[in-house]
Write an enzyme that holds these catalytic residues in place. Structure first.
Site, short mmCIF file in Angstrom:
data_model
loop_
_atom_site.label_atom_id
_atom_site.label_comp_id
_atom_site.label_asym_id
_atom_site.label_seq_id
_atom_site.Cartn_x
_atom_site.Cartn_y
_atom_site.Cartn_z
N GLU A 325 -4.63 1.47 0.58
CA GLU A 325 -4.22 0.06 0.62
C GLU A 325 -3.70 -0.37 -0.75
O GLU A 325 -4.36 -0.14 -1.77
CB GLU A 325 -5.44 -0.78 1.02
CG GLU A 325 -5.24 -2.28 0.96
CD GLU A 325 -6.54 -3.02 1.19
OE1 GLU A 325 -6.48 -4.20 1.60
OE2 GLU A 325 -7.64 -2.44 0.96
N LYS A 383 -1.10 -5.98 7.55
CA LYS A 383 -2.52 -6.17 7.87
C LYS A 383 -2.72 -7.42 8.71
O LYS A 383 -2.27 -8.51 8.35
CB LYS A 383 -3.35 -6.25 6.59
CG LYS A 383 -4.85 -6.30 6.81
CD LYS A 383 -5.59 -6.28 5.48
CE LYS A 383 -7.09 -6.30 5.68
NZ LYS A 383 -7.82 -6.28 4.38
N CYS A 434 -8.24 -1.44 5.62
CA CYS A 434 -9.51 -1.91 5.06
C CYS A 434 -10.41 -2.57 6.10
O CYS A 434 -10.95 -1.91 6.97
CB CYS A 434 -9.25 -2.84 3.87
SG CYS A 434 -10.69 -2.99 2.78
#
Length: 554
Positions: A325, A383, A434
């Site tokens: 990330e 995301k 994440c």
């Protein structure tokens, strides 16, 4: 005087119950990674169950006991959140940083504790209003009460999982070490394991409750008829106790071992690789501390470290390179505008999945990009599920000015669209960035729509070492649920490769720069969970409603 003594005894008993509830919650909190004492979770709910169902308590009392247990569990399991302190590198004063870390920890712990408290209230209400003890059918009554307890817990976890503060399901206490029971997530997701844990605890607790009821009756009977108690004798009552309680003690034991044997059979079932295309994936763990990640020192280290790692992996003839990330903490256009990393890809002609920032109007996204060997941007994933307070601000008009001090970036992070599909040179991929690793439905949707393997990219440098271990545990469950191979790249650890049975084929060291290559396989199977979702909770809810209505009508 007697009233005062009785009141003191009552208060002392209530205080002892709160201490026991807190201790039991702590036991559950010891179950998940990194300690992995997963066996404790199969008994840690027993005392809470007994307190809720055995005595006639007010709703306020059962709520307090549930809240205490919940705080013991979630408070310990999520204590790693305090690892965000100190945030002095972001310009936050040391004392303010400590206050923020404690406040965030208390907020998420209290939220988890509230849900347990809600479970105790609902179960207590149903038990009082709809369930009546049938002396002739004690076993049926107990199974009914366990069914209600399991249904309510699973229903609350399901609702919780659709919110933004979701992480510590009971199911994750079994990952990554109890792979036998985790195989059952293929049937109905994480709630399959949650239901098993609550059911075993409930049946154990019910056996203890029944035993205590019978002992109490026996003592009262002996007092009434003045029968002398001889420790060396075997009264008829003791035989009756043994005969009634033994079957109930056997039930949770049979359920525990039966489910594990079933899971072990599934675990030992061979993973077919025939006619599947292998993908040799190279992972780079850059190990760039947050203290420098978004500043010039971190930018230089990122370009150098990821370019060097990419070149080494390209020499190992990997098919693709996966980075964490925001591995390159720049806007994507700046990276493809002749950066050293971009030039290395053009030269080696090996595709890469690169974590970076994307632009979205005047704001930015936390994204993963597919960069082809020809230097073209094939796909982009933004995301979708953002971290409250860390990546977006709930109640921004109220909290915005305070929380903005936590971000060194002037723009605000924007969430991606939930329906994204991530195409790659190797077919469709299932992507998680994440925090998204905790959300089963996020992975299920992508698997249902043709995702053939999992790639996750995370930072993990924000918190204590417990968090990377739990994050890895979440990805293990996601791989098993969807029956997919997974490659996970993190900034500081733990990066890993996981097979569809949840076996960790390789896991990196923590807080070290590492590169590693391994092979994963494209897979097109669809588990029952991928096809039907969490059908078990729906089924349990329907059965419970039928039972409650039937009890009400009788």
């Amino acid at each position: 005087m007697n009233s005062l003594l009785l009141l003191k005894k009552t208060k002392l008993a209530d205080f002892k119950q709160l201490i026991i509830a807190l201790s039991s919650g702590v036991l559950m909190g010891l179950s998940p990674a990194p300690l992995n004492l997963w066996l404790l979770s199969w008994i840690a709910l027993v005392s809470l169950w007994i307190f809720i169902f055995q005595d006639k308590k007010s709703y306020q009392e059962v709520a307090l006991i549930g809240f205490t247990w919940g705080f013991g569990y979630h408070g310990l399991a999520l204590f790693w959140i305090t690892g965000v302190h100190p945030m002095t590198w972001m310009g936050v004063p040391w004392l303010a940083s400590l206050s923020i870390a404690i406040a965030v920890w208390l907020a998420i712990s209290f939220w988890g504790a509230f849900l347990v408290s809600l479970w105790t209230i609902i179960c207590s209400f149903i038990n009082r209003k709809f369930l009546k003890v049938n002396r002739d059918n004690t076993v049926i009554f107990i199974i009914t009460r366990v069914l209600i307890g399991v249904t309510v817990w699973c229903s609350l976890e399901t609702l919780w999982s659709y919110g933004s503060l979701w992480w510590s399901s009971l199911s994750y206490t079994q990952s990554p070490n109890n792979l036998a029971i985790l195989q059952l997530t293929k049937f109905s997701g994480f709630n399959t394991v949650t239901a098993a844990i609550v059911a075993v605890n409930g049946l154990l607790a019910e056996a203890i409750i029944l035993n205590q009821v019978i002992l109490k009756k026996q003592i009262n009977s002996e007092k009434t008829f003045s029968i002398p108690h001889n420790l060396n004798s075997t009264p008829k009552q003791n035989i009756l106790i043994s005969n009634k309680v033994k079957p109930l003690i056997c039930l949770p034991i049979i359920l525990f071992f039966g489910l594990h044997i079933w899971g072990l059979w599934l675990y030992n079932y061979p993973i077919a690789k025939d006619n599947l295309e292998p993908i040799k994936v190279g992972i780079i763990q850059g190990n760039i501390p947050n203290e420098i990640k978004l500043y010039s020192e971190g930018w230089v280290k990122a370009i150098q470290g990821y370019t060097k790692g990419y070149q080494k992996l390209a020499q190992q003839k990997v098919d693709v390179v996966l980075t964490p990330e925001t591995a390159l903490p720049f806007y994507w256009n700046d990276i493809t505008n002749n950066s050293d990393f971009y030039q290395a890809v053009i030269k080696a002609k090996v595709p890469a999945w690169v974590g970076a920032f994307g632009r979205k109007d005047t704001d930015y996204t936390n994204s993963l990009f597919t960069l082809t060997g020809e230097g073209k941007t094939l796909s982009r994933y933004d995301k979708t599920i953002l971290v409250p307070l860390g990546e977006y601000i709930p109640f921004e008009p109220i909290l915005g000015k305070i929380i903005d001090t936590l971000s060194p970036l002037e723009a605000h992070l924007q969430a991606g669209k939930p329906e994204q599909i991530f195409d790659t040179p190797f077919g469709k991929a299932i992507v998680g960035i994440c925090y998204e690793s905790a959300f089963s439905q996020h992975f299920r949707r992508q698997a249902r729509e043709g995702g053939e393997f999992i790639i996750t990219a995370s930072n993990n440098a924000h918190y204590s070492r417990a968090m990377p271990a739990q994050h890895h545990a979440q990805d293990v469950i996601r791989a098993i649920e969807s029956d997919r191979w997974a490659a996970r790249a993190t900034n500081t650890g733990y990066s890993a490769f996981v097979d569809p049975h949840g076996n960790t084929l390789w896991r990196s060291a923590i807080n070290q720069y590492q590169i590693y290559a391994n092979t994963i396989y494209r897979r097109q199977t669809k588990t029952l969970y991928v096809r039907w979702g969490d059908w078990l909770t729906i089924l349990l809810s329907v059965i419970s409603m039928v039972v409650i209505v039937k009890k009400r009508l009788v």
